[in-house]
Design a protein around this motif. Sequence first.
Motif, PDB file in Angstrom:
ATOM      1  N   ILE A 187      -6.482 -29.926 -76.606  1.00 28.95           N
ATOM      2  CA  ILE A 187      -5.313 -29.324 -77.257  1.00 28.95           C
ATOM      3  C   ILE A 187      -4.611 -28.377 -76.294  1.00 28.95           C
ATOM      4  O   ILE A 187      -3.376 -28.371 -76.186  1.00 28.95           O
ATOM      5  N   GLY A 188      -5.394 -27.571 -75.594  1.00 28.01           N
ATOM      6  CA  GLY A 188      -4.810 -26.638 -74.651  1.00 28.01           C
ATOM      7  C   GLY A 188      -4.062 -27.326 -73.529  1.00 28.01           C
ATOM      8  O   GLY A 188      -2.970 -26.893 -73.125  1.00 28.01           O
ATOM      9  N   ARG A 189      -4.626 -28.421 -73.003  1.00 24.54           N
ATOM     10  CA  ARG A 189      -3.966 -29.154 -71.925  1.00 24.54           C
ATOM     11  C   ARG A 189      -2.601 -29.695 -72.367  1.00 24.54           C
ATOM     12  O   ARG A 189      -1.656 -29.748 -71.588  1.00 24.54           O
ATOM     13  N   VAL A 190      -2.538 -30.107 -73.613  1.00 23.14           N
ATOM     14  CA  VAL A 190      -1.318 -30.732 -74.121  1.00 23.14           C
ATOM     15  C   VAL A 190      -0.271 -29.701 -74.532  1.00 23.14           C
ATOM     16  O   VAL A 190       0.934 -29.941 -74.383  1.00 23.14           O
ATOM     17  N   LEU A 191      -0.700 -28.541 -75.018  1.00 25.16           N
ATOM     18  CA  LEU A 191       0.240 -27.600 -75.620  1.00 25.16           C
ATOM     19  C   LEU A 191       0.513 -26.336 -74.811  1.00 25.16           C
ATOM     20  O   LEU A 191       1.592 -25.761 -74.923  1.00 25.16           O
ATOM     21  N   ILE A 192      -0.456 -25.853 -74.053  1.00 23.79           N
ATOM     22  CA  ILE A 192      -0.343 -24.521 -73.456  1.00 23.79           C
ATOM     23  C   ILE A 192       0.247 -24.598 -72.052  1.00 23.79           C
ATOM     24  O   ILE A 192      -0.334 -25.220 -71.153  1.00 23.79           O
ATOM     25  N   GLU A 193       1.381 -23.956 -71.869  1.00 21.62           N
ATOM     26  CA  GLU A 193       1.992 -23.830 -70.552  1.00 21.62           C
ATOM     27  C   GLU A 193       1.469 -22.566 -69.876  1.00 21.62           C
ATOM     28  O   GLU A 193       1.115 -21.596 -70.550  1.00 21.62           O
ATOM     29  N   PRO A 194       1.398 -22.540 -68.545  1.00 15.56           N
ATOM     30  CA  PRO A 194       0.970 -21.308 -67.860  1.00 15.56           C
ATOM     31  C   PRO A 194       1.824 -20.123 -68.277  1.00 15.56           C
ATOM     32  O   PRO A 194       3.057 -20.190 -68.307  1.00 15.56           O
ATOM     33  N   GLY A 195       1.165 -19.044 -68.655  1.00 12.22           N
ATOM     34  CA  GLY A 195       1.867 -17.849 -69.095  1.00 12.22           C
ATOM     35  C   GLY A 195       2.177 -17.797 -70.567  1.00 12.22           C
ATOM     36  O   GLY A 195       2.628 -16.761 -71.070  1.00 12.22           O
ATOM     37  N   ALA A 196       1.941 -18.898 -71.297  1.00  8.43           N
ATOM     38  CA  ALA A 196       2.210 -18.906 -72.739  1.00  8.43           C
ATOM     39  C   ALA A 196       1.233 -17.983 -73.457  1.00  8.43           C
ATOM     40  O   ALA A 196       0.098 -17.775 -73.022  1.00  8.43           O
ATOM     41  N   CYS A 197       1.669 -17.436 -74.588  1.00  4.53           N
ATOM     42  CA  CYS A 197       0.842 -16.517 -75.371  1.00  4.53           C
ATOM     43  C   CYS A 197       0.044 -17.300 -76.413  1.00  4.53           C
ATOM     44  O   CYS A 197       0.609 -18.076 -77.189  1.00  4.53           O
ATOM     45  N   VAL A 198      -1.270 -17.094 -76.402  1.00  8.64           N
ATOM     46  CA  VAL A 198      -2.168 -17.690 -77.387  1.00  8.64           C
ATOM     47  C   VAL A 198      -2.879 -16.556 -78.108  1.00  8.64           C
ATOM     48  O   VAL A 198      -3.458 -15.662 -77.472  1.00  8.64           O
ATOM     49  N   ALA A 199      -2.839 -16.558 -79.424  1.00  6.23           N
ATOM     50  CA  ALA A 199      -3.477 -15.515 -80.226  1.00  6.23           C
ATOM     51  C   ALA A 199      -4.829 -15.997 -80.734  1.00  6.23           C
ATOM     52  O   ALA A 199      -4.962 -17.141 -81.175  1.00  6.23           O
ATOM     53  N   VAL A 200      -5.833 -15.111 -80.669  1.00  7.52           N
ATOM     54  CA  VAL A 200      -7.173 -15.416 -81.153  1.00  7.52           C
ATOM     55  C   VAL A 200      -7.669 -14.247 -82.002  1.00  7.52           C
ATOM     56  O   VAL A 200      -7.138 -13.135 -81.929  1.00  7.52           O
ATOM     57  N   PRO A 207     -16.017 -18.452 -76.307  1.00 10.33           N
ATOM     58  CA  PRO A 207     -15.738 -19.655 -75.513  1.00 10.33           C
ATOM     59  C   PRO A 207     -14.299 -20.152 -75.651  1.00 10.33           C
ATOM     60  O   PRO A 207     -13.720 -20.643 -74.676  1.00 10.33           O
ATOM     61  N   ALA A 208     -13.718 -20.026 -76.837  1.00 13.00           N
ATOM     62  CA  ALA A 208     -12.319 -20.431 -77.007  1.00 13.00           C
ATOM     63  C   ALA A 208     -11.401 -19.481 -76.249  1.00 13.00           C
ATOM     64  O   ALA A 208     -10.445 -19.909 -75.582  1.00 13.00           O
ATOM     65  N   ARG A 209     -11.682 -18.195 -76.329  1.00 15.54           N
ATOM     66  CA  ARG A 209     -10.842 -17.216 -75.644  1.00 15.54           C
ATOM     67  C   ARG A 209     -10.834 -17.461 -74.129  1.00 15.54           C
ATOM     68  O   ARG A 209      -9.775 -17.471 -73.486  1.00 15.54           O
ATOM     69  N   LEU A 210     -12.014 -17.674 -73.555  1.00 15.87           N
ATOM     70  CA  LEU A 210     -12.091 -17.909 -72.117  1.00 15.87           C
ATOM     71  C   LEU A 210     -11.466 -19.247 -71.737  1.00 15.87           C
ATOM     72  O   LEU A 210     -10.850 -19.376 -70.671  1.00 15.87           O
ATOM     73  N   LEU A 211     -11.613 -20.250 -72.587  1.00 13.50           N
ATOM     74  CA  LEU A 211     -11.004 -21.548 -72.303  1.00 13.50           C
ATOM     75  C   LEU A 211      -9.482 -21.430 -72.210  1.00 13.50           C
ATOM     76  O   LEU A 211      -8.864 -21.950 -71.270  1.00 13.50           O
ATOM     77  N   PHE A 212      -8.875 -20.746 -73.170  1.00 13.39           N
ATOM     78  CA  PHE A 212      -7.422 -20.606 -73.137  1.00 13.39           C
ATOM     79  C   PHE A 212      -6.977 -19.820 -71.899  1.00 13.39           C
ATOM     80  O   PHE A 212      -5.955 -20.138 -71.292  1.00 13.39           O
ATOM     81  N   ARG A 213      -7.744 -18.823 -71.521  1.00 14.09           N
ATOM     82  CA  ARG A 213      -7.418 -18.083 -70.295  1.00 14.09           C
ATOM     83  C   ARG A 213      -7.515 -18.989 -69.073  1.00 14.09           C
ATOM     84  O   ARG A 213      -6.695 -18.892 -68.152  1.00 14.09           O
ATOM     85  N   SER A 214      -8.511 -19.872 -69.048  1.00 10.22           N
ATOM     86  CA  SER A 214      -8.674 -20.756 -67.896  1.00 10.22           C
ATOM     87  C   SER A 214      -7.497 -21.706 -67.741  1.00 10.22           C
ATOM     88  O   SER A 214      -7.224 -22.191 -66.634  1.00 10.22           O
ATOM     89  N   LEU A 215      -6.787 -21.972 -68.832  1.00  9.39           N
ATOM     90  CA  LEU A 215      -5.621 -22.847 -68.788  1.00  9.39           C
ATOM     91  C   LEU A 215      -4.339 -22.096 -68.437  1.00  9.39           C
ATOM     92  O   LEU A 215      -3.253 -22.679 -68.454  1.00  9.39           O
ATOM     93  N   GLY A 216      -4.470 -20.809 -68.150  1.00 13.11           N
ATOM     94  CA  GLY A 216      -3.319 -20.028 -67.740  1.00 13.11           C
ATOM     95  C   GLY A 216      -2.619 -19.295 -68.850  1.00 13.11           C
ATOM     96  O   GLY A 216      -1.543 -18.729 -68.634  1.00 13.11           O
ATOM     97  N   ALA A 217      -3.204 -19.271 -70.033  1.00 13.99           N
ATOM     98  CA  ALA A 217      -2.562 -18.604 -71.168  1.00 13.99           C
ATOM     99  C   ALA A 217      -2.752 -17.093 -71.094  1.00 13.99           C
ATOM    100  O   ALA A 217      -3.725 -16.588 -70.531  1.00 13.99           O
ATOM    101  N   ARG A 218      -1.806 -16.375 -71.678  1.00 18.57           N
ATOM    102  CA  ARG A 218      -1.971 -14.948 -71.948  1.00 18.57           C
ATOM    103  C   ARG A 218      -2.602 -14.840 -73.338  1.00 18.57           C
ATOM    104  O   ARG A 218      -1.955 -15.141 -74.337  1.00 18.57           O
ATOM    105  N   VAL A 219      -3.848 -14.434 -73.393  1.00 17.64           N
ATOM    106  CA  VAL A 219      -4.569 -14.412 -74.658  1.00 17.64           C
ATOM    107  C   VAL A 219      -4.418 -13.041 -75.308  1.00 17.64           C
ATOM    108  O   VAL A 219      -4.748 -12.014 -74.703  1.00 17.64           O
TER     109      VAL A 219
END
Length: 468
Positions: A187-200, A207-219
């Motif tokens: 899901i992250g690969r398809v939806l999250i652009e580098p620098g995009a904001c993801v709320a948790v 593990p979800a928080r770190l995964l989204f960060r690894s994809l370049g998201a601002r968590v």
Amino acid sequence: MDVHITLHEGRGNLAAQVYRQLMDAILDGRLRSGERLPPTRELARRLDISRNTVALAYDRLVADGFLVGRAGAGTFVSAAPVRGRAAPKGVIRPRAPWPDLSPPPQVPPARYDFRVGMPDPRLFPMQTWRRLVARELRAGIGGYADPAGHPALREAISRHIGLSRSVDAGPGDVLITNGAQQALDLIGRVLIEPGACVAVEEPGYWPARLLFRSLGARVATVPVDAEGIDVAAIPGAARVVYVTPSHQFPLGTPMSPARRAALLAWAERRRAVLIEDDYDSEFRFGERPLAPLQSLDRAGRVIYVGSFSKTLLPMLRLGFLVAPASLAPALRTAKQLSDWHGELPAQAALARFIDEGLLARHIRKATREYAARHAPIAEALATDERLRPVPSSAGLHLCARLAPGVSFEPAPGLAVERLEAYCAEGAPQPGLVLGYGGITRDLVPEGLRLLRRSLRMPAAPGPPASVT
């Protein structure tokens, strides 16, 4: 044993090169004690050198104690010290943010094991599972398959979650993954652009928080209260929101109906995506389950993620996601580019496991057992003045906050996770998270006794100093 040897012309004696490379293989453990080396004639033919050259290298290794010859049997590796192998240190460094992505320290196992997220493997019908997998292996499943997963399993899952969770999905809406973590990754690969904001959620599933960060998201972490995630605190810039509404992780509370409606309305206004992780909702001990966000969604904003790792066994690595049709092609391609597809015999076996009613039977049996563990733990937490239990009637763990001033130092033999391990920002939240999948019912009373012994009240203030 097939041994790889590379010879370099002009770099010294060929016999010495064969000797050195065989000795390194023995010392590194690539050639183990008792393994048979190729005959000198065969190795000489493969290396395109004289047999005498290979024989000379073998003789030196025998003389040095690395090899032993057995008449009529061949040449074997003798018992030799192993120095181990190590890759070169190198100068390559990972890109940001990988150097900073460190999982919190894990609690080691113990006799009284209250660690979180582990179902009891003794409850799993392993003999039945072996029979189902063996049947699929005999059927000879082969070749590459649909990245979305085995058709029979997608059909079985759509029926199962439709009946048990009221999830609105057909077989074509289901994509099989290697656990819920891979579902989040896709899901992250398809939806999250580098620098995009993801709320948790905060506290939440690290593990979800770190995964989204690894994809370049601002968590961005969003506080959770008694009704679930605080919708008013979600940043307006968030394009993706990850939630665990059925059984908030790690607190354990369900998201209230009003909060669910508010979250769906927020997502529609902001044109955001909600990832609903329904990780262990099958095990319920009291209240009727609330409808998942996915079944309430009318705007196509929810992606539903499920897993059989908590229901059956973590080692099976079988999960799934249900996404709106507009995302299905991209997610299927992401799965194909990631690992093409999962293990087909296990997927086919799980389809039969569901269709034959074995999953429902297992859930009923496991729920009775987990309820018998849940009850005394919940009572112990509720009756200890040093703890502030969080109400929960589902899942495989319970949470309790520490009363002000209370500290916790686990007694020997006790494994309990701290609530702080699931907090990312701000002030830590002192508390304990107790799982009961890894501890048998007979060990629960003694484990709770050790837990009580591990809690420390603040020291009482001393008498006021006398004034002379």
